[in-house]
Design an enzyme around this catalytic site. Structure first.
Site, PDB file in Angstrom:
ATOM      1  N   PHE A 196      17.298 104.288  -3.945  1.00 38.32           N
ATOM      2  CA  PHE A 196      16.164 104.345  -3.008  1.00 38.32           C
ATOM      3  C   PHE A 196      14.901 104.904  -3.676  1.00 38.32           C
ATOM      4  O   PHE A 196      14.242 105.799  -3.133  1.00 38.32           O
ATOM      5  CB  PHE A 196      16.511 105.203  -1.781  1.00 38.32           C
ATOM      6  CG  PHE A 196      17.380 104.529  -0.762  1.00 38.32           C
ATOM      7  CD1 PHE A 196      17.682 103.180  -0.838  1.00 38.32           C
ATOM      8  CD2 PHE A 196      17.915 105.259   0.305  1.00 38.32           C
ATOM      9  CE1 PHE A 196      18.482 102.563   0.125  1.00 38.32           C
ATOM     10  CE2 PHE A 196      18.722 104.658   1.269  1.00 38.32           C
ATOM     11  CZ  PHE A 196      19.001 103.313   1.164  1.00 38.32           C
ATOM     12  N   SER A 279      23.802 101.417   1.120  1.00 40.79           N
ATOM     13  CA  SER A 279      23.588 101.491  -0.320  1.00 40.79           C
ATOM     14  C   SER A 279      24.633 102.415  -0.929  1.00 40.79           C
ATOM     15  O   SER A 279      24.864 103.523  -0.427  1.00 40.79           O
ATOM     16  CB  SER A 279      22.186 102.031  -0.630  1.00 40.79           C
ATOM     17  OG  SER A 279      22.078 102.333  -2.009  1.00 40.79           O
ATOM     18  N   THR A 282      23.214 106.287  -2.840  1.00 36.99           N
ATOM     19  CA  THR A 282      22.766 107.529  -2.207  1.00 36.99           C
ATOM     20  C   THR A 282      23.994 108.231  -1.646  1.00 36.99           C
ATOM     21  O   THR A 282      24.681 107.686  -0.770  1.00 36.99           O
ATOM     22  CB  THR A 282      21.750 107.254  -1.078  1.00 36.99           C
ATOM     23  OG1 THR A 282      20.585 106.634  -1.638  1.00 36.99           O
ATOM     24  CG2 THR A 282      21.353 108.535  -0.373  1.00 36.99           C
ATOM     25  N   GLY A 373      25.049  89.441  -6.775  1.00 39.49           N
ATOM     26  CA  GLY A 373      25.079  88.167  -7.476  1.00 39.49           C
ATOM     27  C   GLY A 373      26.309  87.337  -7.159  1.00 39.49           C
ATOM     28  O   GLY A 373      27.047  87.612  -6.205  1.00 39.49           O
TER      29      GLY A 373
END
Length: 462
Positions: A196, A279, A282, A373
């Protein structure tokens, strides 16, 4: 007339590019941001070019000159197609640069208008309406590319149906130490542990406010010259939909307060908002995906949004972005919360901490961080399919993870996605990938007899 106008525009672009290139050089630093205040500029500084950067610059200028010569004999649509195709020559040169430097350079290029602009209208078969907002096509750019809303106009101009900026944290933070972005080119993948990194709410709000004001001014000045009452696709940012992805600061002890602050400062510029609780970079963030934690968080954020004053369009829809590494039980909990609280949507999914085959054999796979990906495609798509079943198709889902072709996007839509996002595919494929995906998606729809995107959503479940 169109050819001469485009040729003039191309020549002007080349002159501006050369001027900015020389000015950004330490020997001729006429263009410098002398202010140290955050948000003093609405566009990023042009980074200093290494030898590899000069090669990239030379190739770009060469293409601009060639385009200027070519366009004098081509119509606008043909020239537009040529420009997008030409980026296939430039884009591989980014691989010569450090991954994070290449990312910054790409954002700078989009912010400065050094990227093609899509002039061709999207096929009607790709248009759809979600949350009362009209999307010209369902292909969007995921959060993480334009973290600080520096290049929204340029990115939407590439032909995306929507662009999501962020994640934006309340207070500026540097993120994790560098290097933190790693390419796995042979696998079409990237590992990142950015954490972040954000310029913060104040800077992003200034940028989005300026863009919003610019659009309002353009609409006001164009009212008298426009006689059409047709509602065109687009949102608060102009010809495209803008999402704002909200994050929390690393040192914050009150996650809900961070997200609420994001709502209060940024929601007026957003066509939709995203609570990012997934995420992997974090510490403790993914714990917010638990049933009780997520329910409490969403309630507080919804209340903050709903207490604000809104016009006829109402408040922006609120979505939650989840991880691909959840168990069946955790997915059931999230689906229950989403249905009970009438959440407007879910994004499936963020990056994975797993290393699915064949990535595990790559030495770079040992790096800590989230994987995105092509290797993420099966995992994220299967999870998308499960969530569509759990929510009974009642909640719009955005499919994200491993999309690099029209066929990939089509599979996400059939699995239950209303909209589709890409990031890593765009990083490797460049601007030329966007019209390619849309063209391939149209072919997929027509091949299977669908007359619209809407008809294909969740088709695998019927």
């Amino acid at each position: 007339m169109a050819g001469r106008a485009a040729a003039t525009s191309s020549a002007k672009w080349a002159r501006e590019f050369l001027f900015r290139r020389v000015s950004s050089n330490p020997l001729g630093g006429a263009i410098r941001n002398s202010s140290s205040a955050p948000g003093a500029s609405s566009t990023p500084k042009v980074p200093h070019f290494s030898k590899k950067g000069r090669i990239l610059t030379g190739a770009t200028i060469g293409l601009a000159i060639a385009g200027g010569a070519y366009v004098s004999t081509a119509d606008e649509a043909t020239f537009c197609g040529w420009l997008f195709s030409a980026t296939k020559v430039v884009n591989p040169l980014f691989a010569l640069l450090d991954a994070e430097f290449a990312h910054k350079l790409a954002v700078t290029a989009a912010a400065r208008g050094w990227v093609p602009r899509e002039k061709r209208p999207d096929p009607q078969i790709l248009g759809l309406e979600v949350w009362g907002r009209k999307f010209s096509n369902p292909i969007g750019l995921a959060a993480g590319f334009d973290k600080n809303a520096e290049a929204t106009e340029g990115l939407l101009g590439l032909g995306f149906g929507f662009v999501e900026v962020g994640s934006v944290t309340p207070v500026p933070q540097e993120g994790n130490p560098k290097p933190r972005i790693f390419r796995l080119r042979e696998d079409g993948a990237i590992i990142n542990r950015c954490g972040f990194n954000s310029e913060g709410i104040v800077v992003v709000a200034k940028r989005l406010g300026a863009q919003h004001g610019k659009r309002m001014l353009a609409e006001t000045s164009g009212t008298s010259s426009s006689s059409s009452d047709e509602v065109k696709p687009g949102g608060k940012s102009g010809p495209g939909i803008l999402g704002v992805n909200l994050g929390k600061n690393k040192t914050s002890e009150d996650a809900a307060a961070d997200y609420v602050q994001g709502v209060h400062n940024l929601s007026q510029y957003a066509d939709y908002l995203v609570i990012n609780v997934s995420s992997p970079n974090t510490a403790g963030l993914r714990m917010l995906q638990g049933r009780k934690q997520l329910k409490d968080l969403v309630k507080k954020v919804q209340a903050a949004r709903d207490e604000m004053q809104w016009g006829d369009d109402g408040p922006p829809p609120l979505l939650v972005k989840i991880a691909p590494d959840l168990s069946r039980g955790e997915l059931e909990d999230i689906a229950a919360v989403a249905l009970a609280l009438h959440l407007d949507g879910l994004i499936i999914s963020n990056t994975t901490v797993s290393r699915p085959d064949p990535v595990g054999n790559n030495p770079v796979a040992a790096e800590t961080g989230g994987l995105s990906g092509k290797p993420l495609f099966p995992l994220s798509t299967n999870m998308l399919r499960e969530m569509y079943t759990l929510t009974r198709g009642k909640i719009p889902l955005i499919g994200c993870g491993g999309v690099s072709s029209g066929e990939d996007a089509y599979k996400k839509i059939r699995a239950g996605a209303t909209l589709v996002q890409l990031y890593t595919g765009f990083a490797y494929g460049g601007p030329a990938l966007i019209p390619q995906i849309k063209e391939e998606l149209v072919s997929c729809l027509e091949r299977d007899g669908f007359k619209s995107i809407q008809e294909a959503i969740g088709a695998d479940h019927r």
